[in-house]
Design a protein around this motif. Structure first.
Motif, PDB file in Angstrom:
ATOM      1  N   PRO A   1       0.831  -1.202   0.000  1.00 16.55           N
ATOM      2  CA  PRO A   1       0.000   0.000   0.000  1.00 16.55           C
ATOM      3  C   PRO A   1       0.871   1.260   0.000  1.00 16.55           C
ATOM      4  CG  PRO A   1      -0.045  -1.075   2.148  1.00 16.55           C
ATOM      5  CD  PRO A   1       0.682  -1.995   1.230  1.00 16.55           C
TER       6      PRO A   1
ATOM      7  N   PRO B   1      -1.421  -0.214  -4.707  1.00 10.44           N
ATOM      8  CA  PRO B   1      -2.858   0.062  -4.752  1.00 10.44           C
ATOM      9  C   PRO B   1      -3.370   0.626  -3.426  1.00 10.44           C
ATOM     10  CG  PRO B   1      -2.460  -2.278  -4.461  1.00 10.44           C
ATOM     11  CD  PRO B   1      -1.114  -1.653  -4.651  1.00 10.44           C
ATOM     12  N   PRO B   2      -4.238   1.606  -3.467  1.00  9.58           N
ATOM     13  CA  PRO B   2      -4.759   2.185  -2.226  1.00  9.58           C
ATOM     14  C   PRO B   2      -5.683   1.227  -1.468  1.00  9.58           C
ATOM     15  CG  PRO B   2      -5.837   3.163  -4.131  1.00  9.58           C
ATOM     16  CD  PRO B   2      -4.730   2.320  -4.667  1.00  9.58           C
ATOM     17  N   HIS B   3      -6.351   0.338  -2.203  1.00 10.67           N
ATOM     18  CA  HIS B   3      -7.267  -0.621  -1.554  1.00 10.67           C
ATOM     19  C   HIS B   3      -6.523  -1.942  -1.414  1.00 10.67           C
ATOM     20  CE1 HIS B   3     -10.420   2.322  -2.023  1.00 10.67           C
ATOM     21  NE2 HIS B   3     -10.181   2.377  -3.321  1.00 10.67           N
ATOM     22  N   PHE B   4      -5.940  -2.146  -0.256  1.00  4.12           N
ATOM     23  CA  PHE B   4      -5.032  -3.264  -0.029  1.00  4.12           C
ATOM     24  C   PHE B   4      -5.538  -4.078   1.153  1.00  4.12           C
ATOM     25  CE2 PHE B   4      -1.412  -5.504   1.565  1.00  4.12           C
ATOM     26  CZ  PHE B   4      -0.539  -5.681   0.500  1.00  4.12           C
ATOM     27  N   ARG B   5      -5.761  -5.372   0.926  1.00  4.69           N
ATOM     28  CA  ARG B   5      -6.166  -6.251   2.029  1.00  4.69           C
ATOM     29  C   ARG B   5      -5.054  -7.222   2.400  1.00  4.69           C
ATOM     30  NH1 ARG B   5     -10.437  -6.685  -1.398  1.00  4.69           N
ATOM     31  NH2 ARG B   5      -9.957  -8.883  -1.817  1.00  4.69           N
TER      32      ARG B   5
END
Length: 207
Positions: free
Chosen positions: A157, A177-181
Motif C-alpha cells: 500500500p 494500490p490504495p485498496h489493499f487487504r
C-alpha cells in the motif's frame, strides 16, 4: 495482478537492471521472496542469500504485524505492540528468535551469511502490508554499512512504500494500490514456498 511470484520477479529485475554488472547482493525474505530472489540475482549477475526477519503477529490475529525480530536479535515494534501484554509479547519474540536460528541452520548449514558491508544490497519480498518485516530488515542491514540499500517488493500500500522510502536509498515497488487487504490478492497463483525449495534455490548461489 501478477501471474505468480516469478512474473513479479521478472518485472522487478527489469526495473533493477541499472544494478546489473555491479555484483549486487540480493537478500530475500523467506520464504516467498526466495524464488523471486533467484530470478533477480541471476538477471543482475549478483549473489543470493536470505535476510532472516520474523513478523511478530498480533494476539488473535497473527497475520497482522505488530513488530518484527531480526537475526541479530534486535526487536522492532510497531505502535500497536503497546496494546499487547508484556509477557505475551516476550514469549512471541523468543519463539520467533528460535525460528530464525532454526532457519539459518537449515538454509545455509555449510557457510556463514554473506557479508553485506560495502555491497549494493537489494532486500526483496513478494509484498508487504504494514512494512514491519521489511523495515526491520532494512534497519538491521543499514548497521552493516552497505554501499547502497535497495528495497524491492511486488506490491504494497502507498503508506508502506512511503515508510520504506525513509529507510532505503531506493524503493522499487511494482504496484501500490490504495485498496489493499493482503499480498496474496494481487497474485493469480500464490502457493506456499517450502523450506526444501528455499534450500535448493540458495544452493545455486554463493559457495
Amino acid at each position: 495482478m501478477f501471474r505468480d511470484r516469478l512474473d513479479a520477479a521478472r518485472q522487478l529485475a527489469r526495473r533493477l537492471d541499472h544494478l546489473r554488472g555491479q555484483n549486487p547482493l540480493v537478500l530475500a525474505i523467506p520464504r516467498g521472496g526466495v524464488p523471486m530472489g533467484r530470478v533477480i540475482a541471476d538477471a543482475l549477475e549478483g549473489e543470493l542469500d536470505v535476510v532472516l526477519v520474523r513478523k511478530i503477529g498480533a494476539p488473535g490475529n497473527p497475520e497482522f504485524a505488530i513488530g518484527a525480530v531480526s537475526e541479530d536479535g534486535s526487536v522492532h515494534l510497531e505502535e500497536e505492540a503497546h496494546y499487547c501484554r508484556d509477557d505475551i509479547l516476550a514469549r512471541e519474540v523468543e519463539r520467533q528468535r528460535e525460528l530464525i536460528d532454526e532457519r539459518r541452520r537449515r538454509y545455509t548449514p555449510v557457510r556463514s551469511p554473506i557479508d553485506p558491508a560495502g555491497r549494493i544490497v537489494v532486500v526483496l519480498d513478494d509484498g508487504s502490508a504494514t512494512g514491519a518485516t521489511m523495515a526491520a530488515a532494512l534497519a538491521t542491514l543499514r548497521q552493516r554499512e552497505p554501499q547502497r540499500l535497495v528495497a524491492a517488493i511486488g506490491v504494497a500500500p502507498p503508506d508502506t512504500v512511503a515508510r520504506l522510502e525513509t529507510l532505503a536509498d531506493e524503493v522499487v515497488c511494482l504496484e501500490a494500490p490504495p485498496h489493499f487487504r493482503a499480498v496474496g490478492q494481487f497474485f493469480a497463483e500464490f502457493g506456499q514456498v517450502e523450506d526444501d525449495e528455499v534450500v535448493a534455490l540458495l544452493g545455486g548461489s554463493h559457495q
